[in-house]
Design an enzyme around this catalytic site. Structure first.
Site, short mmCIF file in Angstrom:
data_model
loop_
_atom_site.label_atom_id
_atom_site.label_comp_id
_atom_site.label_asym_id
_atom_site.label_seq_id
_atom_site.Cartn_x
_atom_site.Cartn_y
_atom_site.Cartn_z
N HIS A 53 -1.23 -29.56 -8.06
CA HIS A 53 -1.46 -29.75 -6.62
C HIS A 53 -0.91 -31.11 -6.18
O HIS A 53 -0.22 -31.23 -5.17
CB HIS A 53 -2.96 -29.66 -6.34
CG HIS A 53 -3.35 -29.94 -4.93
ND1 HIS A 53 -3.64 -28.94 -4.02
CD2 HIS A 53 -3.51 -31.11 -4.23
CE1 HIS A 53 -3.95 -29.48 -2.85
NE2 HIS A 53 -3.88 -30.79 -2.96
N GLU A 54 -1.22 -32.16 -6.96
CA GLU A 54 -0.77 -33.50 -6.58
C GLU A 54 0.72 -33.69 -6.82
O GLU A 54 1.40 -34.38 -6.07
CB GLU A 54 -1.57 -34.56 -7.36
CG GLU A 54 -3.06 -34.53 -7.11
CD GLU A 54 -3.44 -34.59 -5.64
OE1 GLU A 54 -2.69 -35.22 -4.85
OE2 GLU A 54 -4.45 -33.99 -5.27
N HIS B 267 2.65 -32.62 -3.85
CA HIS B 267 2.69 -33.68 -2.83
C HIS B 267 3.75 -34.72 -3.18
O HIS B 267 4.59 -35.09 -2.36
CB HIS B 267 1.34 -34.43 -2.79
CG HIS B 267 0.24 -33.70 -2.08
ND1 HIS B 267 0.37 -33.19 -0.82
CD2 HIS B 267 -1.04 -33.46 -2.46
CE1 HIS B 267 -0.77 -32.65 -0.44
NE2 HIS B 267 -1.64 -32.78 -1.42
N ASP C 268 -1.34 -30.80 2.46
CA ASP C 268 -2.52 -29.95 2.26
C ASP C 268 -2.62 -28.88 3.33
O ASP C 268 -2.25 -29.08 4.50
CB ASP C 268 -3.80 -30.80 2.26
CG ASP C 268 -3.96 -31.58 0.96
OD1 ASP C 268 -3.56 -31.05 -0.09
OD2 ASP C 268 -4.47 -32.71 1.00
#
Length: 905
Positions: A155-156, A159, A166
């Site tokens: 998830h990170e 980014h 998000d």
């Protein structure tokens, strides 16, 4: 610094990375060169290393399947701080350093801070700065809250690497859909759950009630929480809630929820995360791997930081005699050696012209004798040609001669000359493992210099005619270890052209987080001025208190005894000469103590090279520890090769170039190109009149904290996350001043100064909001400029529809609103506009969608804004608001009556 008693200050020593230059790259579907760095303030713990390895190994497989067999993690370096014990399995770092790491492991600044997050403030598709994991997150079981650590890492990573955002929104957790249902802000809408208010929880059981409608917003009340079903069939999306077992994919164009008021839709014009990922540099050339086998597990290298080794490689060729360049170089190098380089470092010095000369092998910087031993050898004469490779080779030899490895060592290369032979030593530079920081002095410095910095992860600077450009550059080359006590902080850097026999005055605030090892330096070009310096308690220092260099470097230095007094320092300078002369003032300091985190400012451009007419963005991050500093004046000074300066006030208003309001990232578009070549960036951050404050709120772009799950119809709660109370969400900050260099960038294809034709449209409006009042619609937004975020737009186009897709897909054919009375304001101002939505009739349940464009005087048009929604309802007659059903897809709004305020990105 005044902080609430509720705030716990961890004694971590943080250095937040500024200009990022990740060493990670993608080769044959595998990522190599990823750096995970542990902060020096983190206690030694073997389990931490083991858990990092397990996290990345799991993440690699999850990433591989999430990207449809395209990418995985192949090689990862874990950077061990030099505060930990040495072990035989630890190798020597090369260019890997804490302040260039992709992932940092550091304690949070506050007691409520274990959410993993990514510092990400660029535009859609632009890389983030770093991922921050806390030791507590990596050492404790967070599985019910965030899901597995490997999933969180993916998830990170999305980014950080691909610039996506998000798909949830803690500030707007619900919205009204085009189907007149209240929906949880999420992607995809196939993820099911219930909406409840927690009344009381004991252990694993909770008493809840259905959510009520808020009479002001028409949405659910503030305490309403979306609880996902533990068992799902939906496979997307990782950027909403990666913790669900079924979620293994990113949202695609087919499953993406364009209506959700989240940052992904706002920043990426409602494009799906997968669309943005597929457009990234990584994926343009990454085809899916053939076969069905999983990728190999990542390999890990454990690297331990070493004692800092720096060698100055300074140009003394004939061209350095012009424009006082040799003098200025010596002044700046002396400042670096005495005020900037941290104690305990090993420093050497080499000069070069056609040939190179080693003036100092490595000397450990311990006391004044060490400084003097090196500064005594600064070159006094300039002559000869320019052989940069000779200088670099001599620098490597100076390091090796002192039994140190070039791997991980730093070279500061300063030159003003052209040299067409630089490329001949590129391979040697790569093999050395050294980090090369380059300082180009004047417009003729070799154009290949930046290649040396780029290939080794070093900084790049450009300095023009006054000494400040050089001192700013040297001041920025501070500790890269992550230990804040070692970092020099620049408080003042000012060049003053003073006419004969005239006084000039100035002030510098010194706040209570700094004051150790403080220096005040004055330089001059003709004759030493009269100097008066006064501390906040009235103690005066005169010219006789300042130390003047024996080598006639035309500088006077005062080291403030002990800890510098907190408050406003004042200085006065008198040019005693009859002619005008350039005087400069520089003030540097360090953190007051190891337990005091100072305010730090870092700056950089969105890119290091650009081709006209592509706009660039100036970024400045101002923080204390990991907390953003808000409400201050941040100014960027951008200088061209011919000395032309552009001064830009940077904003943290969430509009234009700024991604998120009040996150301590101050930004602005830069469009005022003034010819080609190198440009330098300097940023001044100032807090005056006690208006600065710290934001204690949670970071954006983080893994979502899941409050619980629904299993077999029963809510299984997680422990409640510690929240920042509203009354302590901000804390005051004293007045302060910080200066920092943002390095240099290179421009090509720009027309000559003064011959520009309009090419930049007004900026896109991203914060349009709408509400119904009686039979009118009220709009508000932040005004863009005539040129992106500068000046005043010429006019606005506002269009309205009852169908969301009309505006999203066919804006130009939607109904036009009469804006004859709407005169645009200056960029950054708040615009308000009210109109009657003719020919539409406002009735019970009527829903409108509105969007806006700004027009340049040359008819250049901005992108279409976010789409705002306004809904008219007649308030219910009941005396109390009944509870609604909890299934998100079953909640109809048709019976409700109130004005709804909502912005759909």
């Amino acid at each position: 610094m005044v902080l609430s008693l509720y705030v716990v200050l961890f004694l971590a020593l943080h250095l937040l990375p500024g200009v990022k230059s990740s060493m990670a790259n993608l080769n044959n579907n595998g990522y190599d060169g990823i750096v995970i760095a542990i902060n020096p303030g983190v206690p030694e713990d073997e389990k931490l290393i083991q858990n990092i390895k397990e996290m990345v190994t799991e993440a690699s497989t999850y990433l591989f399947h999430a990207t449809k067999r395209r990418v995985y993690f192949r090689n990862v370096s874990i950077l061990i701080p030099n505060t930990w014990k040495s072990k035989s399995e630890y190798s020597m770092p090369k260019q890997e350093s804490y302040d260039q790491a992709d992932v940092i492991v550091a304690n949070p600044y506050l007691k409520y801070g274990d959410d993993p997050y990514t510092l990400q403030y660029g535009q859609c598709g632009e890389k983030g700065q770093y991922i921050h994991f806390t030791p507590n997150f990596l050492l404790t079981n967070n599985l019910p809250i965030y899901g597995s650590r490997g999933r969180v890492f993916v998830h990170e990573w999305a980014h950080l690497r691909w610039g996506i955002f998000d798909e949830y929104n803690v500030d707007r957790p619900f919205y009204i859909s085009s189907r007149n249902t209240i929906e949880a802000t999420r992607c995809s809408t196939h993820i099911t759950g219930i909406n409840v208010v927690f009344k009381e929880c004991q252990g694993s059981s909770c008493i809840t009630r259905p959510c009520r409608r808020d009479s002001q917003t028409g949405l659910y009340e503030a305490k309403c929480t979306f609880i996902p079903e533990k068992s799902q069939t939906a496979r997307d999306s990782i950027m909403f809630v990666q913790s669900l077992d079924s979620v293994t994919e990113f949202c695609t164009a087919k499953t993406h929820n364009t209506e959700a008021p989240n940052l992904q839709n706002k920043m990426c014009s409602s494009r799906s995360t997968w669309d943005v990922i597929m457009d990234s540099d990584d994926f343009r050339n990454a085809s899916p791997m053939k076969g069905t086998d999983p990728p190999p597990h990542p390999t890990f290298s454990l690297l331990k930081s070493k004692q800092r080794v720096v060698c100055l490689v300074l140009d003394k060729s004939g061209s350095m005699s012009s424009e006082d360049r040799l003098f200025r170089m010596n002044q700046a190098a002396e400042l670096y050696l005495i005020q900037i380089i941290e104690k305990g470092s090993l420093v050497g010095m080499v000069t070069f012209e056609s040939l190179a000369t080693t003036l100092n092998y490595l000397t450990e910087i311990i006391g004044d004798n060490a400084y003097e031993k090196i500064t005594a050898n600064l070159p006094q004469e300039a002559s000869g040609g320019t052989s940069i490779c000779s200088g670099l080779r001599a620098g490597f030899q100076a390091i090796i001669h002192s039994n140190q490895s070039t791997s991980g060592s730093e070279i500061i290369l300063l030159t003003d000359g052209e040299d067409d032979q630089i490329s001949s030593c590129f391979e040697e530079v790569k093999q050395s493992g050294a980090i090369i920081h380059t300082i180009a002095l004047g417009p003729s410095a070799a154009r290949e210099l930046e290649t040396l910095s780029n290939m080794t992860g070093g900084y790049r600077f450009y300095a023009n005619k006054d000494i400040n450009g050089l001192t700013d550059a040297f001041s920025r080359i501070s500790s890269r270890s992550g230990s804040i006590t070692q970092q020099a902080i620049q408080l003042e850097s000012k060049a003053l052209n003073i006419t004969g026999r005239k006084w000039i005055n100035g002030t510098v605030p010194v706040d209570s987080t700094i004051g150790n090892d403080t220096f005040f330096v004055v330089t001059w070009t003709i004759q030493k001025p009269e100097i008066l310096l006064q501390d906040p308690k009235g103690t005066k220092y005169e010219a006789s208190d300042f130390k003047v260099d024996k080598l006639n470097i035309r500088s006077a230095r005062l080291r403030i005894p002990g800890i510098a007094e907190t408050g406003t320092w004042t200085y006065s300078l008198l040019n005693k000469h009859a002619k005008s002369q350039m005087l400069t003032v520089t003030m540097t300091t360090r953190a007051r103590s190891p337990t005091t985190l100072p305010v730090i400012a870092t700056a950089h451009m969105s890119r290091s090279t650009t081709h006209y007419p592509s706009p660039m963005i100036v970024y400045a991050q101002v923080s204390q520890g990991f907390l953003p500093v808000l409400g201050i004046n941040v100014t960027a000074i951008i200088e061209t090769e011919d000395g032309h300066q552009v001064i830009l006030e940077l904003w943290d208003n969430g509009a234009g170039a700024d991604t998120v309001k009040n996150d301590g990232i101050y930004s602005r578009y830069f469009t005022e190109y003034h010819g080609n070549g190198r440009y330098s960036l300097k940023v001044h951050a100032q807090a005056r009149n006690n208006i600065a404050r710290l934001s204690l709120r949670q970071q954006q772009n983080r893994a979502m904290y899941i409050p619980g799950y629904v299993e077999n119809g029963k809510i299984i709660p997680n422990p409640p996350r510690p929240e920042v109370k509203d009354d302590v969400s901000e804390a005051k900050v004293e007045d302060f001043s910080r200066l920092t260099s943002g390095g240099s960038f290179t421009v090509s294809g720009a027309p000559p100064a003064g011959s520009h034709t309009p090419v930049f449209p007004p900026g896109k409006i991203t914060d349009l909001e709408a509400k119904v009042k009686d039979d009118h619609i009220q709009l508000s937004w932040t005004a863009p400029g005539n040129v992106l975020d500068k000046g005043k737009a010429n006019s606005y186009i506002i269009r309205i529809s009852k169908c969301f897709l009309d505006l999203q897909e066919d804006f130009d054919n939607a109904a036009l609103v009469n804006t004859a009375s709407l005169i645009p304001k200056e960029a950054g101002s708040i615009e308000n506009f009210e109109f009657k939505p003719e020919p539409f009739k406002i009735e019970n349940g009527t829903k409108f969608y509105i969007a806006i464009q700004a027009i340049h005087e040359a008819n250049l048009t901005s992108e279409v804004s976010n789409i705002a929604q306004a809904t008219k309802f007649i308030p219910p007659q009941e005396s109390s608001v009944p509870a609604l059903g909890t299934k998100i897809f079953a909640t109809s709004l048709a019976i409700w009556g109130l004005a709804v305020i909502l912005s759909i990105f």
